[in-house]
Write an enzyme that holds these catalytic residues in place. Structure first.
Site, PDB file in Angstrom:
ATOM      1  N   LYS A 119       0.858  -1.188   0.000  1.00 58.08           N
ATOM      2  CA  LYS A 119       0.000   0.000   0.000  1.00 58.08           C
ATOM      3  C   LYS A 119       0.894   1.238   0.000  1.00 58.08           C
ATOM      4  O   LYS A 119       1.759   1.395   0.865  1.00 58.08           O
ATOM      5  CB  LYS A 119      -0.877  -0.034   1.251  1.00 58.08           C
ATOM      6  CG  LYS A 119      -2.228   0.587   1.074  1.00 58.08           C
ATOM      7  CD  LYS A 119      -3.045   0.341   2.316  1.00 58.08           C
ATOM      8  CE  LYS A 119      -4.425   0.915   2.174  1.00 58.08           C
ATOM      9  NZ  LYS A 119      -5.115   0.937   3.465  1.00 58.08           N
TER      10      LYS A 119
HETATM   11  C1  E4P Z   1      -8.402   1.291   3.664  1.00 57.98           C
HETATM   12  O1  E4P Z   1      -7.621   0.911   2.831  1.00 57.98           O
HETATM   13  C2  E4P Z   1      -8.294   2.602   4.333  1.00 57.98           C
HETATM   14  O2  E4P Z   1      -7.055   2.748   4.939  1.00 57.98           O
HETATM   15  C3  E4P Z   1      -9.421   2.751   5.314  1.00 57.98           C
HETATM   16  O3  E4P Z   1     -10.612   2.346   4.691  1.00 57.98           O
HETATM   17  C4  E4P Z   1      -9.542   4.138   5.897  1.00 57.98           C
HETATM   18  O4  E4P Z   1     -10.728   4.225   6.633  1.00 57.98           O
HETATM   19  P1  E4P Z   1     -11.055   5.400   7.675  1.00 57.98           P
HETATM   20  O5  E4P Z   1     -11.262   6.661   6.896  1.00 57.98           O
HETATM   21  O6  E4P Z   1     -12.282   4.937   8.375  1.00 57.98           O
HETATM   22  O7  E4P Z   1      -9.845   5.494   8.573  1.00 57.98           O
END
Ligand code: E4P
Length: 232
Positions: free
Chosen positions: A98
């Site tokens: 990521k």
């Molecule tokens: C997923 O890849 C993201 O990091 C995650 O959905 C972020 O979610 P949040 O905005 O609830 O922290």
């Protein structure tokens, strides 16, 4: 449509896997921190859960050098993930690195693609950012719908635009609808035709619920008590 689970909590992943509803996992530094466990222990445990099948697991790089995002630092961290997985006989094919959206991040995406390492460009808040990620060769692109809604924008409109661009040009990237906060986000993502939604455990559970289902079930059980029972 694929569902990923957006958590680093092993018990949540195990339970969702037992429901047969999830196709992968996404984590981020915040989700890892929430577990209060050492990073590599968490990574190992997640990869151990789905060794023998295709099950993309996103693990995020930090990628900083001298206080700035740096593509070389990101690539180095990506290779550390690969080495760790190999050393522990874990399925490297499930690794998705990521990468935070940035020009340095896009450089890293391109380099990792050349090495056949899958990437997920995260923290995407505009269609142009997504377009750049597609051009760089990202395997996955993560628009954050909930965080956009939080500031009065419409996160799902962004997903619509990204899916349209992918279809216009037949880019290989797949959209992961991220920062999902409630079942409506999932439904809207499905209606648009987004490839994937990454869903927190609580929202995944809520998808199965409806008050009329509960009322109906209660009535069936009550009525069943009045059916004469006979052993056959
Ligand atoms: C997923 O890849 C993201 O990091 C995650 O959905 C972020 O979610 P949040 O905005 O609830 O922290």
């Amino acid at each position: 449509m694929k569902f990923f689970i957006d958590t680093a909590n092993i018990e949540e992943i195990k339970t969702a896997l037992s429901w047969g509803l999830i196709d992968g996992v996404t984590t981020n530094p915040t989700l890892i921190a929430k577990t209060k466990r050492p990073f590599w222990d968490v990574v190992k445990d997640i990869f151990l859960l789905a060794q023998d099948k295709e099950f993309p697991i996103s693990v995020e790089v930090i990628g900083m050098k001298n206080g700035k995002l740096d593509s070389e630092a990101m690539v180095k961290e990506a290779f550390t993930f690969v080495e760790f997985l190999k050393e522990h006989n874990l399925n490297v094919n499930n690794l998705v690195v990521k990468i935070p959206m940035s020009l340095e991040g896009l450089k890293a995406v391109k380099l990792l693609k050349e090495k056949n390492i899958k990437t997920n460009v995260t923290l995407v808040f505009s269609a142009n950012q997504a377009l750049l990620a597609m051009k760089a060769g990202a395997t996955f692109i993560s628009p954050f719908v909930g965080r956009l809604d939080d500031i009065g924008h419409c996160g799902i409109e962004l997903v619509e635009k990204i899916v349209k661009i992918i279809n216009n040009y037949k880019f290989d990237s797949q959209v992961i609808v991220s920062s999902v906060r409630h079942p409506k986000h999932v439904l809207k993502a499905a209606l648009i035709g987004a490839h994937i939604a990454t869903i927190p455990f609580g929202v995944l559970e809520k998808l199965s619920k409806h008050p009329l289902t509960d009322i109906g079930l209660e009535k069936f059980l009550k009525d069943w008590e009045n059916v004469p029972q006979k052993i056959f």
